[in-house]
Design a protein around this motif. Structure first.
Motif, mmCIF file in Angstrom:
data_model
loop_
_atom_site.group_PDB
_atom_site.id
_atom_site.type_symbol
_atom_site.label_atom_id
_atom_site.label_comp_id
_atom_site.label_asym_id
_atom_site.label_seq_id
_atom_site.Cartn_x
_atom_site.Cartn_y
_atom_site.Cartn_z
ATOM 1 N N ARG A 1 0.943 -1.255 -0.089
ATOM 2 C CA ARG A 1 0.100 -0.023 0.006
ATOM 3 C C ARG A 1 0.790 1.174 -0.051
ATOM 4 O O ARG A 1 0.419 2.415 -0.290
ATOM 5 N N TYR A 2 2.291 1.098 0.539
ATOM 6 C CA TYR A 2 2.985 2.393 0.542
ATOM 7 C C TYR A 2 3.521 2.777 -0.827
ATOM 8 O O TYR A 2 3.770 3.987 -1.046
ATOM 9 N N TRP A 3 3.395 1.881 -1.838
ATOM 10 C CA TRP A 3 3.895 2.103 -3.181
ATOM 11 C C TRP A 3 2.950 2.901 -3.980
ATOM 12 O O TRP A 3 3.542 3.195 -5.079
ATOM 13 N N VAL A 4 1.830 3.366 -3.635
ATOM 14 C CA VAL A 4 1.171 4.076 -4.448
ATOM 15 C C VAL A 4 1.649 5.413 -4.571
ATOM 16 O O VAL A 4 1.393 6.094 -5.859
ATOM 17 N N ASP A 5 2.761 5.987 -3.996
ATOM 18 C CA ASP A 5 3.443 7.206 -4.118
ATOM 19 C C ASP A 5 4.063 7.092 -5.503
ATOM 20 O O ASP A 5 4.397 8.177 -6.354
ATOM 21 N N ASP A 6 4.499 6.008 -5.963
ATOM 22 C CA ASP A 6 5.262 5.905 -7.086
ATOM 23 C C ASP A 6 4.352 5.233 -8.144
ATOM 24 O O ASP A 6 4.623 5.607 -9.443
ATOM 25 N N TYR A 7 3.630 4.687 -7.911
ATOM 26 C CA TYR A 7 2.766 3.673 -8.803
ATOM 27 C C TYR A 7 1.305 4.233 -9.131
ATOM 28 O O TYR A 7 0.747 4.135 -10.130
ATOM 29 N N GLY A 8 0.930 5.028 -8.120
ATOM 30 C CA GLY A 8 -0.569 5.483 -8.280
ATOM 31 C C GLY A 8 -1.480 4.554 -7.494
ATOM 32 O O GLY A 8 -0.857 3.279 -7.012
ATOM 33 N N TYR A 9 -2.714 4.668 -7.578
ATOM 34 C CA TYR A 9 -3.912 3.903 -6.836
ATOM 35 C C TYR A 9 -4.696 3.070 -7.888
ATOM 36 O O TYR A 9 -5.182 3.613 -9.109
ATOM 37 N N PRO A 10 -4.549 1.537 -7.767
ATOM 38 C CA PRO A 10 -5.268 0.881 -8.946
ATOM 39 C C PRO A 10 -6.797 1.028 -8.662
ATOM 40 O O PRO A 10 -7.639 0.784 -9.835
ATOM 41 N N ASN A 11 -7.194 1.759 -7.533
ATOM 42 C CA ASN A 11 -8.691 1.962 -7.656
ATOM 43 C C ASN A 11 -9.250 3.328 -7.995
ATOM 44 O O ASN A 11 -10.326 3.649 -8.011
ATOM 45 N N LYS A 12 -8.238 3.819 -8.807
ATOM 46 C CA LYS A 12 -8.665 5.255 -9.220
ATOM 47 C C LYS A 12 -8.582 5.136 -10.680
ATOM 48 O O LYS A 12 -7.460 4.497 -11.107
#
Length: 702
Positions: free
Chosen positions: A593-604
């Motif tokens: 869950r921390y990696w959304v800073d680099d990858y983004g949110y799969p639920n958006k």
């Protein structure tokens, strides 16, 4: 080796036996996300290998096929023998000085785990404090983080078992070597910080996971506790928590004067922190937010009374040093060392000076400033082009230590007097090769959009023509790849291979702008940079036409999976290690869950579309001729859970069943990488390099 010779060597390699992959159950599972039907036929492979019999059976079957294949590779046994010889040299770590004692780790060469020593003087004889090698029969239980108290009388240390990120803390009496009864469990992603009086320590932990979720459950509700020596963990004092933001990671460090606990809170892997202070002299004092918001990096350097020093990228993408007067209710940061053309990596307050480490085109430069900043007073003389790290110490003590390494130079430890500028060798290894036989060159190449990207090229000085080449990359999370020594890599170079490190976007080599240019909607730049590196190596005659191998781990494993999908024609062999391969579900497990800073949110929706476009698992296509791929992972990896690799290799085997080998090597009782015993490191490296050599034409001999 000339191009024709390399091609002939590759053609002369013995034909491998035909591969029959294990049968992998494929389901019809489909999810509709934002109007897109997404197939996930191997989702069942996400289940924990320890608790799911079908997954365990699949792992065993895959390993059987892989091990049989790897055992037939030409030169594999000789390669392992040579790597073992190269690995057999003394290794020291930078010492930590506390209470007049010097604490450091040392490995005689082939010990599975390094041993912790202490000296009573800088040149005295070391004595063993902790030897983790007898802790387990397979050598996979490791000494992880450790920290002596200010007096040098007690040692706090963490135990890591089987490569997991979970830690168990213990305390040792330095004088007697006896372990105290204190034990603290479920520690993860934690600083270890002693109270200045040595009465106890501060640490961060998560709640104990539910049964069966130890290695897969999401990590939430990170809390900071104080443990008083001689008491049970059940009575530890909760010092800081964020109950309204369970997604935050919270770590604490005691200030130099012992007055404050400096708390850094972040929601992801991006270096954006909110900083709070807890007054340790006032019982029950509520935390005070010193720097609100999560917009910038604020790395605590140290303090002189109420003057706190921070490294920050606020208004300075390559970072600067500022001070804040915490005695004032709303003090504005004061810039004392401005941003430079080089990227500021970090700073330390030692001997009344500020020691600042910079990266100039991915090479270390260290500058000395006065405590008030301004212009640099001097530059530390380093042994050459490479990486220097360390420089810890106390503001009232000029003695510090640093390590230096390069591609052809194993780590050497230096003692440095900050006030006089004198440096002396503290520990230097003796090695089974001549460093002068190898050249280290830096070049710059143009990426797809014209961006100038650096790469390091390492090879034997007598290797002047095209030769089999191993290209390595990472490209994410603000991580800078810098020159370092590797005994396993040297085995490749000795045989006449070339090693190339590409400093692609997404890393931290040039600061925030370089990182931002390789994340979120710009992630394709990372893949373009790496592909451009491969094209450059072939057009410039560095690598032979059919001799380009690629390698990367973790986020670098994602890189390898993505570029193999996008340019299967360019690369001749690949090793994707512990990679993030399913970009639509990475945030469902452990630290993902921390990696959304680099990858983004799969639920958006917008992020989903970006992620789906390059997700390695979802972009494998039937009928495409993919190069040979060896995936490596481990059963106890609770950072990037092995289900990523399991699903990816299953899709690759199904799409190209009669093509080149697509294999997975699954290590047991190992994790994401840290704590791995020397024997396992050597065995895995021998397998991987023999595989890459086989498909690039590198002759290993017997």
């Amino acid at each position: 080796m000339a191009t024709q010779a390399a091609d002939a060597a590759q053609a002369a390699q013995p034909v491998q036996p035909a591969l029959t992959y294990p049968q992998t159950r494929k389901t019809d599972f489909i999810e509709t996300q934002f109007g897109v039907q997404v197939a996930d036929p191997y989702r069942w492979l996400e289940n924990d290998v320890r608790t799911d019999a079908e997954v365990k059976s699949w792992v065993d079957a895959q390993n059987t096929v892989t091990n049989q294949f790897l055992s037939t590779l030409p030169g594999r046994q000789g390669l392992e023998k040579r790597i073992t010889e190269l690995y057999d040299y003394e290794r020291f770590a930078v010492p930590e000085k506390k209470g007049g004692r010097y604490f450091y780790t040392h490995n005689t060469g082939l010990q599975n785990q390094s041993v912790l020593f202490v000296r009573d003087s800088v040149s005295g004889e070391g004595r063993v404090l902790i030897d983790p090698n007898p802790w387990s029969e397979d050598g996979a239980t490791a000494l992880a983080e450790w920290q002596p108290n200010e007096q040098g009388t007690k040692l706090l240390y963490a135990v890591q078992d089987g490569g997991t990120d979970w830690r168990t803390l213990h305390v040792l009496d330095v004088a007697t070597g006896q372990q105290l009864p204190d034990e603290v469990k479920w520690v993860k992603f934690s600083d270890l910080s002693w109270a200045k009086d040595g009465s106890g320590f501060y640490y961060s932990r998560f709640p104990a996971p539910k049964t069966g979720g130890t290695y897969q459950s999401l990590n939430e509700n990170h809390q900071i506790y104080f443990h008083k020596l001689g008491t049970a963990q059940s009575v530890d004092k909760l010092v800081f928590e964020t109950p309204k933001r369970l997604d935050l990671n919270n770590t604490g460090s005691v200030s130099d004067d012992g007055r404050w606990l400096v708390v850094s809170s972040s929601s992801g892997t991006d270096s954006r922190f909110e900083v709070s202070l807890v007054d340790l002299k006032r019982s029950g004092a509520k935390p005070r937010v010193l720097i609100p918001g999560f917009d910038n990096n604020w790395s605590f350097v140290g303090n002189r009374g109420s003057t706190f020093y921070f490294v920050t990228d606020k208004g300075a993408p390559r970072q600067k040093i500022v001070t804040i007067d915490v005695a004032k209710a709303k003090a504005a940061p004061q810039e004392i060392v401005p941003q430079d053309a080089a990227k500021l990596e970090g700073a330390n307050l030692v001997g009344g000076k500020l020691i600042a480490s910079y990266l100039k085109d991915a090479k270390t430069e260290v500058r000395i400033y006065g405590p008030n900043g301004g212009a640099a007073e001097s530059v530390v003389k380093l042994p050459g082009i490479g990486t220097a790290a360390g420089f810890d110490g106390d503001d009232d003590d000029p003695e510090t230590f640093f390590a230096f390494t390069s591609f052809n130079q194993p780590t050497t430890i230096y003692r440095f007097d900050v006030r006089s500028g004198e440096e002396t060798t503290w520990a230097a290894p003796k090695v089974a090769f001549n460093p002068d036989d190898y050249s280290v060159e830096q070049r710059f190449y143009a990426s797809k959009d014209g961006t100038r990207v650096p790469m390091f090229i390492v090879r034997r000085k007598d290797v002047t023509g095209p030769a089999p080449t191993l290209l390595y990359g990472y490209g994410g999370f603000d991580v800078s790849l810098t020159p370092s020594f590797s005994a396993t890599r040297l085995a490749w170079l000795e045989k006449g291979g070339v090693y190339v490190l590409a400093n692609i976007r997404g890393g931290g080599e040039y600061g925030k702008e370089w990182h931002d240019a390789g994340r979120l909607t710009h992630k394709q730049n990372v893949f373009d940079d790496f592909i451009a590196a491969g094209e450059y190596l072939k057009t410039q005659g560095i690598t032979s036409p059919h001799g380009l191998a690629i390698q990367g781990g973790s986020n670098g494993g994602l890189l390898i999976g993505a570029v193999v999908n996008q340019r299967p024609d360019l690369f001749d062999a690949a090793n994707a290690a512990v990679g993030v391969m399913d970009m639509l579900r990475f945030d469902r497990f452990t630290a993902g869950r921390y990696w959304v800073d680099d990858y983004g949110y799969p639920n958006k929706e917008a992020d989903f579309k970006t992620l789906l476009a390059y997700s390695p698992y979802h972009n494998i296509k039937a009928g495409v001729h993919y190069p040979p791929v060896l995936v490596t992972t481990a059963d106890t990896d609770d950072r990037v859970v092995p289900g990523h690799s399991f699903k990816y290799i299953s899709a690759l085997q199904a799409a190209d069943p009669s093509g080149e080998p697509h294999l997975i090597r699954i290590e047991t009782r190992a994790g994401h990488g840290s704590g791995k015993p020397t024997t396992k490191i050597i065995e895995e490296a021998s397998d991987v390099l023999a595989f890459l050599a086989r498909y690039t034409g590198l002759e290993l001999g017997n």
